[in-house]
Design an enzyme around this catalytic site. Structure first.
Site, short mmCIF file in Angstrom:
data_model
loop_
_atom_site.label_atom_id
_atom_site.label_comp_id
_atom_site.label_asym_id
_atom_site.label_seq_id
_atom_site.Cartn_x
_atom_site.Cartn_y
_atom_site.Cartn_z
CG ASP A 65 -2.04 0.74 1.26
OD1 ASP A 65 -2.76 1.45 0.40
OD2 ASP A 65 -1.60 1.95 2.39
CG ASP A 95 -1.16 7.75 0.94
OD1 ASP A 95 -0.76 9.26 1.02
OD2 ASP A 95 -1.94 7.26 -0.58
#
Length: 221
Positions: free
Chosen positions: A11, A13
């Site tokens: 992922d 952020d």
């Protein structure tokens, strides 16, 4: 621990980069532009992983169902787009982690729900992503996480079966998506965890308290 691994997917952020300062500033500008007092970053940070939805919830107590949310969301997007690399940084330990993954001969990439409007210029502006083999945005496929489609597309682009990819993320939807895609999953407990987050309940295959801890799992394979 993770045998037969050929790639690590992350992922974005809250897992690789700390974008909370720019996300929070974009929302806070909307408050100060309206004569409201500024809020501290500490209030925005836990909700940074939820993007516009999270930032507008903190700034104005709004939900996507509220009247006018769409217009405010676009204002937030515009604010964020104008400053998205000003204060964003790579989490401590991530650069070393990626360097070691490269040295181990593993492929790596990003699968995020952030739209390509932001993901592509952001990753192009940060040297960390120069060796990434795939960048999947929230609008790359018809579905975003927790649907497995983005992760399956990443595996396709890497020319790997999903089970040979690990997915690392700091949100429950990351673990749900990874599991649905048939990938081993790792919960990043250092990310943007909300107040009610329970990483144990996510039932990831492993949990790490810092980016570098992933190396221990890879070395054990």
């Amino acid at each position: 621990m993770f045998k037969d691994t050929d790639a690590v997917l992350f992922d974005l952020d809250g897992t690789l980069i700390d974008s909370a300062p720019d996300l929070g500033a974009a929302a806070d500008k909307m408050r100060t532009d309206r004569g409201l007092e500024s809020l501290p970053l500490a209030l925005y940070r836990p909700m940074a992983g939820a993007g516009a939805r999270g930032m507008l919830a903190v700034a104005f107590g709004l939900t996507p169902e509220d009247v006018g949310f769409g217009d405010l969301r676009e204002e937030f997007f515009s604010n964020y787009e104008s400053r998205m690399t000003e204060s964003t940084s790579v989490f401590e330990g991530v650069a070393d982690l990626i360097a070691r993954i490269d040295q181990m001969g593993l492929k790596w990439g990003v699968v995020t729900n952030k739209s390509a409007r932001f993901t592509l210029p952001l990753t192009r502006a940060m040297p960390l992503f120069s060796t990434a083999k795939t960048i999947i945005s929230g609008d790359t496929t018809p579905h975003a996480k927790p649907h497995p489609a983005p992760l399956l597309e990443a595996a396709r682009q890497l020319d790997l079966v999903p089970g040979r990819c690990i997915y690392v993320g700091d949100d429950e939807r990351d673990i749900v998506a990874g599991r649905a895609a048939g990938m081993p999953t790792v919960a990043a407990a250092y990310g943007y965890l909300g107040k009610t987050a329970d990483t144990v309940a996510w039932k990831a295959d492993a949990t790490i308290a810092a980016p570098g801890a992933l190396l221990n799992l890879l070395r054990m394979a």
